[in-house]
Design an enzyme around this catalytic site. Structure first.
Site, PDB file in Angstrom:
ATOM      1  N   ASN A 155      66.994  61.759  48.024  1.00 43.65           N
ATOM      2  CA  ASN A 155      66.688  61.280  46.682  1.00 43.65           C
ATOM      3  C   ASN A 155      67.552  60.051  46.442  1.00 43.65           C
ATOM      4  O   ASN A 155      68.780  60.157  46.345  1.00 43.65           O
ATOM      5  CB  ASN A 155      67.001  62.339  45.620  1.00 43.65           C
ATOM      6  CG  ASN A 155      66.086  63.544  45.721  1.00 43.65           C
ATOM      7  OD1 ASN A 155      64.920  63.414  46.063  1.00 43.65           O
ATOM      8  ND2 ASN A 155      66.609  64.717  45.427  1.00 43.65           N
ATOM      9  N   HIS A 166      76.378  57.132  46.499  1.00 42.02           N
ATOM     10  CA  HIS A 166      76.893  57.104  47.868  1.00 42.02           C
ATOM     11  C   HIS A 166      75.713  57.423  48.789  1.00 42.02           C
ATOM     12  O   HIS A 166      74.925  58.328  48.493  1.00 42.02           O
ATOM     13  CB  HIS A 166      77.998  58.152  48.044  1.00 42.02           C
ATOM     14  CG  HIS A 166      78.755  58.013  49.330  1.00 42.02           C
ATOM     15  ND1 HIS A 166      79.930  57.295  49.427  1.00 42.02           N
ATOM     16  CD2 HIS A 166      78.500  58.483  50.575  1.00 42.02           C
ATOM     17  CE1 HIS A 166      80.366  57.343  50.671  1.00 42.02           C
ATOM     18  NE2 HIS A 166      79.512  58.057  51.389  1.00 42.02           N
ATOM     19  N   HIS A 168      73.434  59.147  51.037  1.00 42.31           N
ATOM     20  CA  HIS A 168      73.430  60.510  51.574  1.00 42.31           C
ATOM     21  C   HIS A 168      72.045  61.127  51.430  1.00 42.31           C
ATOM     22  O   HIS A 168      71.180  60.605  50.720  1.00 42.31           O
ATOM     23  CB  HIS A 168      74.452  61.388  50.853  1.00 42.31           C
ATOM     24  CG  HIS A 168      74.088  61.720  49.438  1.00 42.31           C
ATOM     25  ND1 HIS A 168      74.174  60.822  48.396  1.00 42.31           N
ATOM     26  CD2 HIS A 168      73.613  62.877  48.872  1.00 42.31           C
ATOM     27  CE1 HIS A 168      73.799  61.395  47.275  1.00 42.31           C
ATOM     28  NE2 HIS A 168      73.433  62.646  47.532  1.00 42.31           N
ATOM     29  N   GLN A 170      69.991  65.333  51.834  1.00 35.93           N
ATOM     30  CA  GLN A 170      70.225  66.777  51.849  1.00 35.93           C
ATOM     31  C   GLN A 170      69.320  67.452  52.876  1.00 35.93           C
ATOM     32  O   GLN A 170      68.300  66.890  53.282  1.00 35.93           O
ATOM     33  CB  GLN A 170      69.949  67.377  50.469  1.00 35.93           C
ATOM     34  CG  GLN A 170      70.845  66.844  49.363  1.00 35.93           C
ATOM     35  CD  GLN A 170      70.590  67.563  48.041  1.00 35.93           C
ATOM     36  OE1 GLN A 170      70.670  68.788  47.952  1.00 35.93           O
ATOM     37  NE2 GLN A 170      70.287  66.794  47.016  1.00 35.93           N
ATOM     38  N   HIS A 283      58.466  65.898  57.593  1.00 33.76           N
ATOM     39  CA  HIS A 283      57.654  67.077  57.868  1.00 33.76           C
ATOM     40  C   HIS A 283      57.353  67.110  59.362  1.00 33.76           C
ATOM     41  O   HIS A 283      56.814  66.143  59.916  1.00 33.76           O
ATOM     42  CB  HIS A 283      56.331  67.023  57.094  1.00 33.76           C
ATOM     43  CG  HIS A 283      56.452  67.484  55.680  1.00 33.76           C
ATOM     44  ND1 HIS A 283      55.365  67.625  54.847  1.00 33.76           N
ATOM     45  CD2 HIS A 283      57.527  67.863  54.951  1.00 33.76           C
ATOM     46  CE1 HIS A 283      55.782  68.057  53.659  1.00 33.76           C
ATOM     47  NE2 HIS A 283      57.077  68.201  53.701  1.00 33.76           N
ATOM     48  N   LYS A 316      56.291  55.142  37.097  1.00 39.07           N
ATOM     49  CA  LYS A 316      55.087  55.968  37.016  1.00 39.07           C
ATOM     50  C   LYS A 316      55.516  57.392  36.672  1.00 39.07           C
ATOM     51  O   LYS A 316      56.385  57.963  37.336  1.00 39.07           O
ATOM     52  CB  LYS A 316      54.351  55.942  38.360  1.00 39.07           C
ATOM     53  CG  LYS A 316      53.308  57.030  38.549  1.00 39.07           C
ATOM     54  CD  LYS A 316      52.037  56.749  37.786  1.00 39.07           C
ATOM     55  CE  LYS A 316      50.960  57.778  38.128  1.00 39.07           C
ATOM     56  NZ  LYS A 316      49.710  57.545  37.393  1.00 39.07           N
ATOM     57  N   PHE A 317      54.911  57.973  35.654  1.00 37.27           N
ATOM     58  CA  PHE A 317      55.176  59.365  35.294  1.00 37.27           C
ATOM     59  C   PHE A 317      53.908  60.181  35.499  1.00 37.27           C
ATOM     60  O   PHE A 317      52.807  59.718  35.205  1.00 37.27           O
ATOM     61  CB  PHE A 317      55.619  59.475  33.831  1.00 37.27           C
ATOM     62  CG  PHE A 317      56.972  58.876  33.556  1.00 37.27           C
ATOM     63  CD1 PHE A 317      58.131  59.575  33.823  1.00 37.27           C
ATOM     64  CD2 PHE A 317      57.073  57.598  33.030  1.00 37.27           C
ATOM     65  CE1 PHE A 317      59.373  59.025  33.572  1.00 37.27           C
ATOM     66  CE2 PHE A 317      58.301  57.032  32.772  1.00 37.27           C
ATOM     67  CZ  PHE A 317      59.462  57.743  33.043  1.00 37.27           C
ATOM     68  N   MET A 318      54.075  61.375  36.020  1.00 38.71           N
ATOM     69  CA  MET A 318      52.948  62.293  36.143  1.00 38.71           C
ATOM     70  C   MET A 318      52.841  63.068  34.835  1.00 38.71           C
ATOM     71  O   MET A 318      53.580  64.037  34.609  1.00 38.71           O
ATOM     72  CB  MET A 318      53.166  63.247  37.322  1.00 38.71           C
ATOM     73  CG  MET A 318      53.119  62.551  38.664  1.00 38.71           C
ATOM     74  SD  MET A 318      51.482  61.883  39.027  1.00 38.71           S
ATOM     75  CE  MET A 318      51.803  61.071  40.595  1.00 38.71           C
ATOM     76  N   GLU A 322      47.328  63.944  34.828  1.00 35.82           N
ATOM     77  CA  GLU A 322      47.931  64.239  36.130  1.00 35.82           C
ATOM     78  C   GLU A 322      48.565  65.624  36.171  1.00 35.82           C
ATOM     79  O   GLU A 322      48.494  66.322  37.185  1.00 35.82           O
ATOM     80  CB  GLU A 322      48.992  63.189  36.502  1.00 35.82           C
ATOM     81  CG  GLU A 322      48.413  61.822  36.810  1.00 35.82           C
ATOM     82  CD  GLU A 322      48.820  60.774  35.790  1.00 35.82           C
ATOM     83  OE1 GLU A 322      48.902  59.611  36.167  1.00 35.82           O
ATOM     84  OE2 GLU A 322      49.043  61.134  34.617  1.00 35.82           O
TER      85      GLU A 322
END
Length: 352
Positions: A155, A166, A168, A170, A283, A316-318, A322
């Site tokens: 993210n 910083h 990084h 996950q 994936h 952009k917002f869902m 949506e």
């Protein structure tokens, strides 16, 4: 009067995502509507190379009291606030089919890409990016011995919920196959059974033939805006060879991956001359006990989901349709690919 001929850049239509078996509504005519919102470039955030109060920096003390080593490369540690724990009590059998629970064990780790907080992947040295690629593969091997799914994700940016400036990512390793990987596993398996080839290998062939949605490519990798993309500047990164998991990549393919990642992420930053936010993740074929199964239907790929739409400040917002009906986008995948493809491969910060 004859009906107008369909033009995908002018007329609304739906596109099918064969991985999730879901549809997206494409409404390119909406780009013609007037826009009076913010479009200015925000000021660059000044991030110091080292901040002793930043819990991801070398030598810093984290919330649980542990002190980071003075690392000079990639640093991995167990997440101090893990969403998944290695063990826990088993839920009781469901009293009703509408109220089911199931066990969910796992572990979460953090990978710091570099000791300096002011660097991101597109402006790191190639050797530093290659070390990140190698660590992704190493962690997949290590966690994949136990867990069914190893989800590597990054993210980037405050807008994506990243609280630490910083570089990084996950890793959440799960004792189960999560929803989207399960959908992808089912759809790829079904396609392989019907056609005798991995779905995404056929998709790679189509994209290389049409060349309409290619953003970047090299000898071993391809970056495209998927035909079924939902997010405005969504991209998919694929190896051209049939590869199941990150650890399967050759030395040359890992070098090529580091190179094409720098190109893609530089183009992202150059789009609005900002540190382009996104959520991305890998994936690949399932791991753990599922590695003994035939996973020939899988093809390794990475997905990038940036939220920006018109500028560095317009997201952009869902929402609305949506959230309640179906995903929707205003710009076609082909238009986005052309915009990204035509951006320079030299980072805007390097020009100053």
């Amino acid at each position: 009067m004859d009906a107008p001929e369909f033009d995908p850049t002018e007329h609304q239509h739906r596109r099918y995502n064969p991985l999730t078996e879901e549809w997206v509504l494409v409404s390119p005519h909406r780009l013609k509507r007037p826009w009076s919102g913010q479009v200015e470039k925000p000021p660059e955030e000044v991030i110091p190379p080292h901040d002793p109060k930043n819990p991801l920096c070398p030598g810093a003390t984290r919330a649980n009291g542990k002190v980071n080593p003075n690392y000079d490369g990639v640093f991995v540690f167990e997440n101090d606030f893990s969403a998944l724990l290695k063990s826990g009590p088993e839920p009781a059998p469901p009293a009703h089919p509408l109220m089911q629970s199931a066990s969910a064990n796992g572990t979460c780790r953090v990978i710091c890409f570099h000791p300096r907080s002011d660097l991101t992947l597109p402006v790191m040295e190639m050797a530093d990016v290659r070390r990140v690629v190698d660590e992704w593969a190493n962690q997949t091997v290590d966690l994949g011995k136990t867990y069914d799914w190893v989800q590597i994700f990054e993210n980037k940016g405050k807008v994506m919920g990243c609280s630490n400036p910083h570089p990084h990512c996950q890793i959440w390793a799960c004792s189960f196959l999560p929803t989207y990987p399960q959908k992808s596993d089912n759809s790829q398996r079904k396609y392989f059974k019907e056609h005798g080839r991995p779905m995404l290998m056929d998709y790679i062939s189509l994209e290389l033939e049409k060349k309409e949605r290619i953003v970047a490519e090299n000898d071993h990798w391809l970056v495209v805006v998927p035909y079924w993309a939902v997010w405005p500047y969504e991209t998919m990164l694929l190896p051209k060879r049939h590869v199941l998991r990150l650890p399967d990549l050759t030395d040359e393919e890992r070098n090529s991956l580091a190179a094409i990642m720098k190109i893609l992420l530089t183009k992202y930053d150059n789009m609005f001359e900002c540190s382009f936010p996104y959520s991305m993740g890998w994936h690949g074929a399932p791991t753990g006990p599922r590695m003994t199964e035939d996973n020939s239907h899988w093809q390794l790929h990475a997905l990038y989901y940036p939220p920006l739409l018109r500028s560095a400040t317009v997201k952009k917002f869902m929402v609305g349709f949506e959230m309640l009906a179906q995903a929707q986008r205003d710009i076609t995948a082909e238009q986005v690919a052309e915009k990204l493809r035509n951006l320079p491969e030299t980072h805007y910060r390097m020009k100053k």
